[in-house]
Design a protein around this motif. Structure first.
Motif, short mmCIF file in Angstrom:
data_model
loop_
_atom_site.label_atom_id
_atom_site.label_comp_id
_atom_site.label_asym_id
_atom_site.label_seq_id
_atom_site.Cartn_x
_atom_site.Cartn_y
_atom_site.Cartn_z
N THR A 1 0.83 -1.20 0.00
CA THR A 1 0.00 0.00 0.00
C THR A 1 0.87 1.26 0.00
O THR A 1 2.04 1.22 0.38
CB THR A 1 -0.91 0.04 1.24
OG1 THR A 1 -0.09 0.22 2.41
CG2 THR A 1 -1.74 -1.23 1.36
N ILE A 2 0.25 2.37 -0.42
CA ILE A 2 0.94 3.65 -0.38
C ILE A 2 1.32 4.00 1.06
O ILE A 2 2.41 4.52 1.32
CB ILE A 2 0.05 4.77 -0.96
CG1 ILE A 2 -0.29 4.49 -2.44
CG2 ILE A 2 0.72 6.13 -0.81
CD1 ILE A 2 0.90 4.53 -3.36
N THR A 3 0.44 3.68 1.99
CA THR A 3 0.72 3.97 3.40
C THR A 3 1.96 3.24 3.87
O THR A 3 2.81 3.81 4.57
CB THR A 3 -0.49 3.57 4.27
OG1 THR A 3 -1.63 4.34 3.88
CG2 THR A 3 -0.20 3.81 5.75
N LYS B 1 4.97 5.01 2.59
CA LYS B 1 5.22 6.23 3.35
C LYS B 1 5.91 5.93 4.68
O LYS B 1 6.80 6.67 5.11
CB LYS B 1 3.92 6.99 3.59
CG LYS B 1 3.35 7.65 2.33
CD LYS B 1 2.08 8.43 2.63
CE LYS B 1 1.58 9.15 1.38
NZ LYS B 1 0.32 9.90 1.63
N ILE C 1 6.88 6.51 -6.28
CA ILE C 1 5.47 6.10 -6.21
C ILE C 1 4.67 7.04 -5.31
O ILE C 1 3.57 7.46 -5.67
CB ILE C 1 5.37 4.64 -5.69
CG1 ILE C 1 5.96 3.68 -6.73
CG2 ILE C 1 3.92 4.27 -5.40
CD1 ILE C 1 6.14 2.27 -6.22
N VAL C 2 5.24 7.37 -4.14
CA VAL C 2 4.54 8.27 -3.21
C VAL C 2 4.37 9.65 -3.82
O VAL C 2 3.30 10.28 -3.71
CB VAL C 2 5.28 8.34 -1.87
CG1 VAL C 2 4.72 9.45 -0.99
CG2 VAL C 2 5.20 7.00 -1.14
N GLU D 1 4.16 10.42 -6.99
CA GLU D 1 3.14 10.34 -8.04
C GLU D 1 1.75 10.21 -7.45
O GLU D 1 0.77 10.74 -8.00
CB GLU D 1 3.45 9.18 -8.99
CG GLU D 1 4.66 9.40 -9.87
CD GLU D 1 4.55 10.67 -10.70
OE1 GLU D 1 3.50 10.90 -11.31
OE2 GLU D 1 5.53 11.43 -10.73
N SER D 2 1.62 9.51 -6.32
CA SER D 2 0.31 9.41 -5.67
C SER D 2 -0.13 10.76 -5.12
O SER D 2 -1.31 11.12 -5.17
CB SER D 2 0.33 8.36 -4.56
OG SER D 2 1.11 8.80 -3.46
N ASP D 3 0.83 11.53 -4.61
CA ASP D 3 0.53 12.88 -4.12
C ASP D 3 0.07 13.77 -5.27
O ASP D 3 -0.75 14.68 -5.08
CB ASP D 3 1.76 13.50 -3.46
CG ASP D 3 2.10 12.87 -2.12
OD1 ASP D 3 1.21 12.22 -1.54
OD2 ASP D 3 3.25 13.04 -1.66
N ARG D 4 0.60 13.52 -6.45
CA ARG D 4 0.23 14.33 -7.60
C ARG D 4 -1.27 14.20 -7.93
O ARG D 4 -1.89 15.16 -8.41
CB ARG D 4 1.06 13.92 -8.82
CG ARG D 4 0.80 14.77 -10.05
CD ARG D 4 1.65 14.31 -11.22
NE ARG D 4 3.04 14.62 -11.03
CZ ARG D 4 3.57 15.81 -11.29
NH1 ARG D 4 2.81 16.79 -11.73
NH2 ARG D 4 4.85 16.03 -11.09
N ILE D 5 -1.85 13.03 -7.67
CA ILE D 5 -3.28 12.84 -7.94
C ILE D 5 -4.12 13.80 -7.09
O ILE D 5 -5.01 14.48 -7.60
CB ILE D 5 -3.69 11.37 -7.66
CG1 ILE D 5 -3.00 10.44 -8.67
CG2 ILE D 5 -5.22 11.21 -7.74
CD1 ILE D 5 -3.22 8.97 -8.40
N GLN D 6 -3.80 13.86 -5.79
CA GLN D 6 -4.52 14.79 -4.92
C GLN D 6 -4.22 16.22 -5.32
O GLN D 6 -5.10 17.10 -5.25
CB GLN D 6 -4.11 14.56 -3.46
CG GLN D 6 -4.88 15.41 -2.45
CD GLN D 6 -6.37 15.14 -2.47
OE1 GLN D 6 -6.79 13.98 -2.33
NE2 GLN D 6 -7.18 16.18 -2.66
#
Length: 312
Positions: free
Chosen positions: A2-4, A7, A71-72, A74-79
């Motif tokens: 998971t992303i969590t 992190k 990955i983290v 890029e996931s932040d980029r979505i928000q």
């Protein structure tokens, strides 16, 4: 995976301690440890060598951390995309500021910014330029205020202002306030900031020679301009100050200041951020507020920018 979990891995990699990492990501230490253990079990590898103090990454762990950071981010980029589409300016924003800018610039814009953007939770940390670059590259801060240009392909810079250098020399008190030339400055007579401050590197770059210690009675480097000013007042030499550091000096001390002939040597102070351009709506808001308040204090344009990079 998971992303969590990723992190949590990044937090432990940064702080090299499970308890500190847990505090930074706002979970209990057992929860963080359990999630990282689950990830290691799933991947069937050890990410951390727990036998070392402080904890170290394994060779495989180093590769995993590099990919996890991508990955983290890029996931932040979505928000970030969603926030920008909604015009939302808020959330946590971590910013680093170099020590020679923090005490002068921060009081000028901070209250204005937090009042104008109450939904932004600023987390401000005083960092050297070297630490700022590392923190921007590993994603532990979102932006920074530092002397530029830094000539780093992964970092973007937006100039906020140009800040001239001003000589402070009590030995000139009472003499005509003529402007001085750069080649009149003897670096061996200068009281300098300690290593790690880019302002010291700028001064050495300006004078273009190294300190000759053979004939000196003493050599002193300080971490603060206040100390350098007091030492200069005792007749131990002269120092150079950024312009904003001269504004609050008492009037009798301002008699000891001398400006340089045009083009005045100066540092370029910029808002810098990673080229991935996350949280740009906050970066732009910060830039607008700072440039808005700084215009009234610094209006110098005929300047010669001195590099903050050692030996440049």
């Amino acid at each position: 995976m998971t992303i969590t979990q990723l992190k949590y891995v990044l937090a432990v990699a940064q702080y090299q301690n499970f308890t500190k990492a847990a505090d930074k990501v706002f979970v209990t230490q057992p929860t963080l440890s359990m999630q990282i253990q689950k990830l290691e079990d799933e991947l069937d590898v050890q990410i951390f060598d727990r036998s070392k103090k402080p904890i170290e990454l394994t060779e495989t762990g180093k590769k995993i951390v590099n990919q996890a950071r991508n990955i983290v981010n890029e996931s932040d980029r979505i928000q970030d995309i969603v926030d920008q589409e909604k015009g939302f300016i808020g959330g946590e924003f971590k910013i680093g500021v170099i020590p020679t800018v923090m005490p002068t610039l921060l009081p000028m814009f901070l209250a204005n910014f937090v009042n104008k953007y109450p939904k932004v939770k600023l987390r401000i940390e005083e960092l050297t330029t070297e630490s700022i670059i590392d923190s921007l590259l590993d994603g532990s801060i979102d932006a920074a205020i530092a002397a530029t240009p830094l000539k780093n392909d992964f970092i973007k810079e937006r100039v906020l202002y140009y800040e001239p250098f001003v000589a402070y020399d009590p030995r000139l008190s009472g003499k005509p306030k003529t402007k001085i030339k750069v080649d009149e400055i003897n670096v061996d007579d200068l009281l300098l900031l300690e290593d790690g401050h880019c302002f010291k590197d700028s001064i050495l770059n300006l004078c273009r020679n190294s300190r000759d210690t053979d004939g000196e009675r003493f050599m002193l480097e300080s971490g603060s301009f206040e100390t350098l000013i007091k030492l200069a007042d005792e007749g131990l030499g002269m120092t150079l100050l950024p312009y904003l550091n001269t504004m609050d000096l008492p009037e009798h001390k301002k008699e000891n200041l001398r400006f340089f002939e045009d083009p005045s040597p100066a540092r370029e102070v910029s808002l810098i951020f990673h080229k991935s351009e996350l949280k740009m709506q906050i970066i732009e808001a910060l830039q607008n507020v700072i440039t808005g308040v700084i215009k009234g204090a610094i209006a110098f344009q005929n300047v010669q920018i001195v590099s903050p990079i050692s030996g440049k």
